[in-house]
Write an enzyme that holds these catalytic residues in place. Structure first.
Site, short mmCIF file in Angstrom:
data_model
loop_
_atom_site.label_atom_id
_atom_site.label_comp_id
_atom_site.label_asym_id
_atom_site.label_seq_id
_atom_site.Cartn_x
_atom_site.Cartn_y
_atom_site.Cartn_z
N LYS A 156 -14.09 -0.29 -3.76
CA LYS A 156 -14.99 -0.10 -2.97
C LYS A 156 -16.32 0.74 -3.70
O LYS A 156 -17.40 0.37 -3.45
CB LYS A 156 -14.58 1.00 -1.89
CG LYS A 156 -13.66 0.15 -0.94
CD LYS A 156 -13.38 1.26 0.18
CE LYS A 156 -12.41 0.76 1.30
NZ LYS A 156 -11.98 1.80 2.13
N HIS B 209 9.32 -26.55 -1.35
CA HIS B 209 8.76 -27.78 -2.15
C HIS B 209 7.45 -27.43 -3.15
O HIS B 209 6.51 -28.06 -3.52
CB HIS B 209 8.22 -28.76 -1.00
CG HIS B 209 9.35 -29.28 -0.11
ND1 HIS B 209 10.18 -30.12 -0.39
CD2 HIS B 209 10.01 -28.52 0.91
CE1 HIS B 209 11.22 -30.48 0.47
NE2 HIS B 209 11.05 -29.36 1.28
N GLU C 172 0.87 -1.10 -0.14
CA GLU C 172 -0.10 0.07 0.15
C GLU C 172 0.72 1.32 0.11
O GLU C 172 0.56 2.45 -0.57
CB GLU C 172 -0.84 0.05 1.31
CG GLU C 172 -2.19 -0.89 1.14
CD GLU C 172 -3.17 -0.61 1.99
OE1 GLU C 172 -4.40 -1.22 1.79
OE2 GLU C 172 -3.07 0.15 3.30
O1 PA5 Z 1 -3.84 0.71 5.65
C1 PA5 Z 1 -5.04 1.11 5.45
O2 PA5 Z 1 -5.16 2.26 5.63
C2 PA5 Z 1 -5.85 0.18 5.08
O3 PA5 Z 1 -5.78 -0.85 4.89
C3 PA5 Z 1 -7.10 0.02 6.23
O4 PA5 Z 1 -6.27 -0.42 7.17
C4 PA5 Z 1 -8.05 -0.85 5.97
O5 PA5 Z 1 -8.56 -0.52 4.80
C5 PA5 Z 1 -9.24 -0.74 6.93
O6 PA5 Z 1 -9.57 0.52 7.21
P1 PA5 Z 1 -10.36 0.97 8.60
O7 PA5 Z 1 -9.61 0.57 9.64
O8 PA5 Z 1 -10.54 2.21 8.29
O9 PA5 Z 1 -11.57 0.00 8.53
#
Ligand code: PA5
Length: 440
Positions: A417, A303, A282
């Site tokens: 989303k 393996h 990310e």
């Molecule tokens: O790193 C991030 O921002 C995302 O991966 C969030 O952790 C994930 O989408 C979950 O989001 P939230 O904590 O708002 O539910």
């Protein structure tokens, strides 16, 4: 600091010096907060700035859950899930739920939209005393929100609304989001995810600390490990392990090695690698750039994926984490009949055999054209988990700036989303729904 980084088997594949020369600027950009995403740098000082009152509340809540619950159901996804799971598996065991005697089981939900998984968890809760820790920074993420609606209903059915509310712990934003509204309205005990800490950097906030403490892990030790690592990597030096890691992986990337495989020879590391994948994927995968983060479990995957690593496309490099000791002593026994031919190993510890497997594999992979970065750390513990977390986070920040991206946003996560909301009929997405349906 027990962590060190060996980059000699990366240096034979790519010129690291020119990238190392860029490190002072990348380091300054991160610590002085002058780069893109500088409103999400709360994690940099987090281990030194722990709010003692919040920490005491976390420990008190953990103690209550340990007393009144057989199971803690942790509802969250991404950064609100992976860190706690990684910590429990790393510090205790991937089999934690099978071996925990005096601690509640910790079951994770809301990390998928699987009906089968939800039904299975519902069955596992049957006859148990349980509590919920629902974690969402935005408070609006679909997967945990749906799971929370389902499991909150079950908890209220079992205990009644008033008692259920005392068994629900909400970890979310200080002020915003549907979860905060729910927590305020229904008087759940709440813990705050700081505004300036993104999900994937949040394991050392209440996001991770509450479930970790419920499992009986020493959170003070974990924070101490992170604090000591923060002090060690603050130094501007080519010996800084974060500099060595960031420089080596960026040099390799520039030389065409676009996939990084994170690996360890301990099964308990598996979810730390999952956490690492989110952290780096990310943070760096954007603007049509970024190393693809992958992982394998060794020796198991020798393996399966071992064939590809040895002889597949030559665009991969490995970052292998090794431990001073596994923390357990197991010897290979002598056998009178030696029918399996293994007496040459008799008397050796399994740790010795494992480290020879690691050394042999490293040489074979390097000979096969796979660069290797070796990260060594003391045995798995709460302290070394804290060290490892801060090491990878700090290296990620400077590595992202070396790559020329904003390491602290994740604009690409929104695309799926929007489509999901549209297809499922969320109000406000009607035009998009029609357009998508015409393409399905
Ligand atoms: O790193 C991030 O921002 C995302 O991966 C969030 O952790 C994930 O989408 C979950 O989001 P939230 O904590 O708002 O539910």
């Amino acid at each position: 600091m027990s962590l060190s980084v060996d980059i000699k088997n990366a240096a034979s594949f790519a010129d690291i010096a020119p990238v190392m020369a860029e490190l002072p600027a990348a380091h300054d950009t991160l610590v002085n907060g002058t780069g893109e995403g500088n409103d999400f740098l709360g994690w940099v000082k987090l281990p030194c700035n722990v709010d003692p009152e919040e920490l005491a509340r976390i420990k008190a809540a953990a103690e209550k859950i340990r007393k009144d619950s057989d199971v803690l159901l942790v509802i969250g996804i991404g950064g609100s899930y992976l860190g706690a799971r990684a910590a429990i598996e790393y510090c205790i065991s991937p089999n934690y739920n099978l071996i925990c005697k005096d601690s509640p089981k910790v079951i994770f939900a809301g990390n998928s939209l699987s009906a089968a998984q939800t039904a299975e968890i519902t069955a596992m809760l049957e006859g148990c005393d349980w509590s919920i820790n629902v974690i969402s920074k935005s408070g609006t993420t679909t997967e945990p929100a749906v799971a929370f609606r389902i499991f909150r209903g079950l908890l209220e059915e079992k205990y009644g609304a008033a008692e259920a509310a005392k068994r629900i712990y909400a970890t979310t934003d200080r002020a915003r989001g549907a979860l905060k509204t729910l927590a305020n309205t229904l008087a759940y005990e709440s813990f705050v995810i700081p505004d300036d800490v993104g999900g994937r950097f949040s394991v050392l906030t209440p996001v991770g600390l509450l479930p970790i403490a419920v499992a009986g892990i020493d959170v003070d030790e974990m924070l101490a490990g992170a604090r000591d690592m923060a002090a060690a990597v603050a130094e501007k030096s080519e010996d800084n392990p974060c500099w060595r890691y960031a420089a080596a992986r960026n040099a390799l990337y520039r030389a065409g090695y676009t996939t990084e495989i994170n690996a360890a020879y301990e099964p308990r590391y598996r979810y730390t690698a999952e956490w690492w994948k989110q952290l780096y994927g990310e943070s760096e995968g954007k603007d049509l750039k970024g190393i693809f983060p992958a992982s394998v479990d060794l020796t198991a995957d020798l393996h399966s994926m071992g064939q590809y690593i040895q002889q597949g496309m030559r665009n991969i490099f490995e970052t292998v984490v090794s431990f001073g000791s596994s923390g357990a002593e197991v010897n290979v026994p002598f056998s009178e009949d030696n029918l399996d031919g293994l007496n040459f190993l008799a008397g050796h510890t399994l740790d010795e055999v494992n480290s020879m497997a690691a050394a042999g594999t490293r040489l074979a992979h390097v000979d096969g054209g796979v660069p290797n970065i070796s990260v060594s750390i003391d045995k798995p513990s709460a302290y070394s988990f804290g060290e490892l977390v801060y090491f990878f986070e700090f290296a990620c920040g400077i590595s992202g700036y070396l790559l020329g991206v904003n390491p602290f946003n994740q604009p690409g996560v929104e695309a799926y989303k929007v489509n999901m909301y549209a297809l499922i009929g969320k109000p406000g997405y009607e035009d998009r729904k029609a357009e998508l349906e015409s393409r399905l």
